[in-house]
Scaffold this motif. Sequence first.
Motif, PDB file in Angstrom:
ATOM      1  N   ALA A 261       8.027  11.709  -3.763  1.00 51.81           N
ATOM      2  CA  ALA A 261       8.902  11.897  -2.463  1.00 51.81           C
ATOM      3  C   ALA A 261       7.939  11.217  -1.435  1.00 51.81           C
ATOM      4  N   ARG A 262       6.770  11.355  -1.206  1.00 46.67           N
ATOM      5  CA  ARG A 262       6.083  10.632  -0.391  1.00 46.67           C
ATOM      6  C   ARG A 262       6.002   9.067  -0.279  1.00 46.67           C
ATOM      7  N   LEU A 263       6.062   8.874  -1.520  1.00 45.01           N
ATOM      8  CA  LEU A 263       6.139   7.153  -1.766  1.00 45.01           C
ATOM      9  C   LEU A 263       7.472   6.821  -1.982  1.00 45.01           C
ATOM     10  N   GLY A 264       8.515   7.574  -1.802  1.00 50.58           N
ATOM     11  CA  GLY A 264       9.859   7.064  -1.791  1.00 50.58           C
ATOM     12  C   GLY A 264      10.452   6.672  -3.228  1.00 50.58           C
ATOM     13  N   LEU A 265       9.712   7.309  -4.339  1.00 49.58           N
ATOM     14  CA  LEU A 265       9.953   7.082  -5.756  1.00 49.58           C
ATOM     15  C   LEU A 265      10.956   7.856  -6.111  1.00 49.58           C
ATOM     16  N   GLN A 294      11.277  -3.914  -5.086  1.00 54.17           N
ATOM     17  CA  GLN A 294      10.990  -3.362  -3.624  1.00 54.17           C
ATOM     18  C   GLN A 294      10.411  -2.072  -3.619  1.00 54.17           C
ATOM     19  N   ASP A 295      11.015  -1.134  -4.646  1.00 54.35           N
ATOM     20  CA  ASP A 295      10.598   0.462  -4.574  1.00 54.35           C
ATOM     21  C   ASP A 295       9.250   0.458  -4.956  1.00 54.35           C
ATOM     22  N   LEU A 296       8.734  -0.500  -5.926  1.00 59.68           N
ATOM     23  CA  LEU A 296       7.208  -0.082  -6.301  1.00 59.68           C
ATOM     24  C   LEU A 296       6.308  -0.753  -5.408  1.00 59.68           C
ATOM     25  N   GLN A 297       6.742  -2.050  -4.840  1.00 61.84           N
ATOM     26  CA  GLN A 297       5.793  -2.433  -3.878  1.00 61.84           C
ATOM     27  C   GLN A 297       5.626  -1.534  -2.609  1.00 61.84           C
ATOM     28  N   HIS A 298       6.991  -0.883  -2.153  1.00 58.80           N
ATOM     29  CA  HIS A 298       7.059  -0.141  -1.115  1.00 58.80           C
ATOM     30  C   HIS A 298       5.774   1.003  -1.162  1.00 58.80           C
ATOM     31  N   ALA A 299       5.930   1.562  -2.456  1.00 58.19           N
ATOM     32  CA  ALA A 299       4.829   2.950  -2.697  1.00 58.19           C
ATOM     33  C   ALA A 299       3.329   2.313  -2.572  1.00 58.19           C
ATOM     34  N   LEU A 300       3.096   0.929  -3.114  1.00 51.10           N
ATOM     35  CA  LEU A 300       1.771   0.366  -2.893  1.00 51.10           C
ATOM     36  C   LEU A 300       1.510   0.487  -1.612  1.00 51.10           C
ATOM     37  N   ASP A 301       2.439  -0.099  -0.657  1.00 48.65           N
ATOM     38  CA  ASP A 301       1.960  -0.378   0.529  1.00 48.65           C
ATOM     39  C   ASP A 301       1.767   1.019   1.315  1.00 48.65           C
ATOM     40  N   VAL A 302       2.504   2.047   0.833  1.00 46.27           N
ATOM     41  CA  VAL A 302       2.392   3.299   1.763  1.00 46.27           C
ATOM     42  C   VAL A 302       0.901   3.830   1.259  1.00 46.27           C
ATOM     43  N   LEU A 303       0.610   3.742  -0.076  1.00 45.30           N
ATOM     44  CA  LEU A 303      -0.934   4.051  -0.726  1.00 45.30           C
ATOM     45  C   LEU A 303      -1.825   3.390   0.259  1.00 45.30           C
TER      46      LEU A 303
END
Length: 307
Positions: A261-265, A294-303
């Motif tokens: 949830a924190r990573l938007g996945l 986009q969803d996977l890249q967003h998770a990496l950006d948050v981390l």
Amino acid sequence: MPESRLLPVPDGLDGLRLDVALSRLTGLSRTAAADLIDSGGVTVDGADAPRSTRVQHGELLEVTMPETGREAPPMAVDGLTVLYDDADLLVVDKPVGVAAHPSPGWHGPTVTQGLAAMGYQLASGGPAERQGIVHRLDAGTTGAMVVAKSERAYSALKRAFKERTVDKRYSALVQGHPDPTRGTIDAPIDRHPGSDYKFAVVGGGRPSVTHYETTEAFRAATLLDVHLETGRTHQIRVHMAALRHPCVGDLTYGGDPTLAARLGLTRQWLHARELAFEHPGTGEELRVVSPYPQDLQHALDVLAAEG
């Protein structure tokens, strides 16, 4: 009309349960195979048999195959794009939530329907609902997937996947930090003994080999480069869960819903990044790369932002 098939039991399936053997022979899920047996759609040497029957080498299964969407009309699939295309084959970038082909129990979009809507004619080899399909990705996994257009490509690619000459590279974001940072997981996989929709490392299962190497370590997760020797269903997800480092967002195999949830996945962080194989027409290596969605890249950006 339903299709009737006569399937002799090969030596490699001797002693397996009827539902398991039927699944292996037809490509049906084990649940669909069990339902077909229960409905009287399968006989063993001419006699009805329960799903728990142990089949023997040489027995003949007569199977009335269910109609699995072979008449499914062409349908535009959002996000389905073509990475490579020639007279023999194409490589698609499969989006999340899309299956490779119609199958019992799946009512969502498929790659074959999407390609039909785009005007592609695929190889006629294989069952009608799976024409051109030489390998599959889970509906929840994105990335590069090759599809055959010519008959020579269909035969050559099926053989290449069977003989493990296709270089399949995945990116997987897993929870925690695997130790060692690179290694090989050699552990057999089969149906989970307590959950028919899942798989697990099981003694006596099908040989399964996964190589991994750390690409980048974050505070809560690690990005891995994964190379598959074998191609079992859910192989990466099962092997990483067995290491107690499940794919981030993979709630089926022990992923932490809070982290997801924190990573938007809303699905597992797993991407078929690269495919390489000998082109059946030219004999030269063809290597195709799929960018992160986009969803996977967003998770990496948050981390990365978390440090």
